[in-house]
Enzyme design. Structure first.
Site, mmCIF file in Angstrom:
data_model
loop_
_atom_site.group_PDB
_atom_site.id
_atom_site.type_symbol
_atom_site.label_atom_id
_atom_site.label_comp_id
_atom_site.label_asym_id
_atom_site.label_seq_id
_atom_site.Cartn_x
_atom_site.Cartn_y
_atom_site.Cartn_z
ATOM 1 N N ASP A 55 1.110 6.757 -0.522
ATOM 2 C CA ASP A 55 2.230 5.978 0.004
ATOM 3 C C ASP A 55 2.224 5.121 1.136
ATOM 4 O O ASP A 55 1.781 5.666 2.272
ATOM 5 C CB ASP A 55 3.541 6.941 0.281
ATOM 6 C CG ASP A 55 4.641 6.460 0.599
ATOM 7 O OD1 ASP A 55 5.636 6.270 -0.306
ATOM 8 O OD2 ASP A 55 4.826 6.102 1.810
ATOM 9 N N LYS A 85 6.490 -0.676 -0.226
ATOM 10 C CA LYS A 85 7.883 -1.046 0.123
ATOM 11 C C LYS A 85 7.986 -2.446 0.318
ATOM 12 O O LYS A 85 7.072 -3.005 1.215
ATOM 13 C CB LYS A 85 8.347 0.052 1.083
ATOM 14 C CG LYS A 85 7.997 1.560 0.767
ATOM 15 C CD LYS A 85 8.256 2.475 1.930
ATOM 16 C CE LYS A 85 7.821 3.756 1.596
ATOM 17 N NZ LYS A 85 6.376 4.035 1.941
ATOM 18 N N HIS A 116 13.019 -0.823 1.173
ATOM 19 C CA HIS A 116 12.564 0.061 2.480
ATOM 20 C C HIS A 116 13.789 0.733 3.034
ATOM 21 O O HIS A 116 13.820 1.992 3.363
ATOM 22 C CB HIS A 116 11.616 -0.503 3.318
ATOM 23 C CG HIS A 116 10.820 0.511 4.058
ATOM 24 N ND1 HIS A 116 9.539 0.155 4.724
ATOM 25 C CD2 HIS A 116 11.125 1.917 4.323
ATOM 26 C CE1 HIS A 116 9.156 1.373 5.265
ATOM 27 N NE2 HIS A 116 9.882 2.159 5.193
ATOM 28 N N ILE A 236 5.129 13.554 1.244
ATOM 29 C CA ILE A 236 3.880 12.592 1.591
ATOM 30 C C ILE A 236 3.618 13.179 3.088
ATOM 31 O O ILE A 236 3.735 11.794 3.830
ATOM 32 C CB ILE A 236 4.340 11.209 1.288
ATOM 33 C CG1 ILE A 236 5.734 10.811 1.757
ATOM 34 C CG2 ILE A 236 4.079 10.730 -0.168
ATOM 35 C CD1 ILE A 236 5.982 9.404 1.822
ATOM 36 N N LYS A 238 1.352 13.123 6.375
ATOM 37 C CA LYS A 238 0.319 11.983 6.953
ATOM 38 C C LYS A 238 -0.487 12.989 8.099
ATOM 39 O O LYS A 238 0.123 13.906 8.724
ATOM 40 C CB LYS A 238 1.068 11.077 7.572
ATOM 41 C CG LYS A 238 0.055 9.900 8.293
ATOM 42 C CD LYS A 238 0.816 9.559 9.737
ATOM 43 C CE LYS A 238 0.739 10.449 10.966
ATOM 44 N NZ LYS A 238 1.448 9.715 11.957
ATOM 45 N N VAL A 240 -4.400 12.198 10.236
ATOM 46 C CA VAL A 240 -5.915 11.393 10.063
ATOM 47 C C VAL A 240 -6.961 12.292 10.459
ATOM 48 O O VAL A 240 -8.132 12.040 10.579
ATOM 49 C CB VAL A 240 -5.901 10.178 11.420
ATOM 50 C CG1 VAL A 240 -4.792 8.992 11.033
ATOM 51 C CG2 VAL A 240 -5.727 10.857 12.771
ATOM 52 N N ASN A 248 -3.270 20.233 4.136
ATOM 53 C CA ASN A 248 -1.870 20.093 3.477
ATOM 54 C C ASN A 248 -1.876 19.880 2.019
ATOM 55 O O ASN A 248 -0.936 20.463 1.538
ATOM 56 C CB ASN A 248 -1.547 18.682 4.160
ATOM 57 C CG ASN A 248 -1.036 18.689 5.616
ATOM 58 O OD1 ASN A 248 -0.893 19.549 6.170
ATOM 59 N ND2 ASN A 248 -1.083 17.395 6.130
#
Length: 285
Positions: A55, A85, A116, A236, A238, A240, A248
């Site tokens: 996403d 979006k 959005h 969704i 997030k 890094v 997750n």
């Protein structure tokens, strides 16, 4: 406390069917606030871990990194569900905005394209939606939807359009459940997709989440993501960090009971983290 469950391998990710018959992995990978220069590596890690749903948004300015990671992954394009979006400031020119996103992503088809924010002060979201309906009819988009639409925005859209949105992507986490909006969306067969699903971390230290993490030998994030999955939300998260990306995804490996889901839902405070869609008017340009 036991080690986090399944930190390297996830269970099968549930797949939901949207109101037009298109299927979407219920757990995906979000890239909000990931810097453009880090996006390719982060998405590459996610795809390698097993995510098949990414996403992004034009406003995140990292579509090119997402597209590069998909191209480098070796995974057939039709196996990856890709969402982007429409920027608020481009509601008057959605076709041009869509083409710019498609070019940045390096793909022919977008799986899900969302408005959005409604930005009611502009008065353009119905007009923009009608353009999205045309793009959808032309086959450039597999499903169209909205994000941050409140009940009044959904009512106006539904009264002045042909295609019912497939998704309403909204802020949802244990301390801000938006039950009424979720129920409103689902009453029209609009799937609920949760962003900021972990409350940007603020919901992870609550006692009920900590207790369930200890019970299941899971991370707090896995517990909250399992709560979302149990509610039927598309989610969704997030990250890094490679280990957290894998952890997750492993939230699909266990199920919470209805009583445990209710206990987490009781954390509701009514306090949102993001902007209020009733008045938000930023252009994202």
């Amino acid at each position: 406390m036991n080690a986090p469950i399944n930190t390297g391998l996830a269970g099968a990710v549930p797949v939901l069917t949207l109101n037009n018959g298109v299927t979407i992995p219920q757990l995906g990978f979000g890239v909000f606030q990931i810097p453009p220069e880090e996006t390719r590596l982060a998405v590459g890690e996610a795809l390698a871990a097993g995510y098949l749903h990414i996403d992004t948004a034009a406003a995140y300015r990292n579509e090119a990194g997402v597209g590069a990671a998909i191209a480098e992954s070796g995974i057939p394009r039709d196996e990856i569900f890709l969402t982007t979006k429409l920027r608020n400031g481009e509601q008057g020119s959605p076709r041009a905005a869509f083409e710019a996103s498609r070019k940045a992503l390096g793909v022919d088809t977008i799986d899900l394209y969302l408005i959005h924010w409604p930005v009611p002060s502009q008065g353009l979201y119905v007009q923009a939606w009608r353009e999205l309906e045309i793009l959808y009819a032309e086959g450039h988009i597999r499903a169209i939807g909205v994000s941050n639409f409140l009940p009044e925005h959904l009512d106006e859209l539904l009264a002045n359009s042909t295609v019912v949105p497939a998704v309403n992507q909204i802020e949802v986490h244990p301390s801000f459940t938006q039950d009424a909006l979720a129920q409103k969306s689902r009453s029209h067969d609009i799937a609920v997709q949760a962003y900021s699903p972990l409350g940007q971390g603020r919901d992870l230290s609550s006692p009920v989440v900590s207790e369930l993490a200890a019970k299941y030998g899971a991370t707090a994030a896995q517990i909250v993501l399992a709560w979302h999955l149990g509610l039927g939300n598309i989610v969704i998260p997030k990250s890094v960090t490679p280990q957290r990306i894998r952890e997750n995804l492993a939230a699909t490996s266990f199920n919470l009971s209805s009583e445990e889901i209710a206990a987490i839902s009781a954390l509701e405070t009514g306090e949102r983290i993001g902007a209020d869609p009733a008045v938000a008017a930023f252009t994202q340009m």
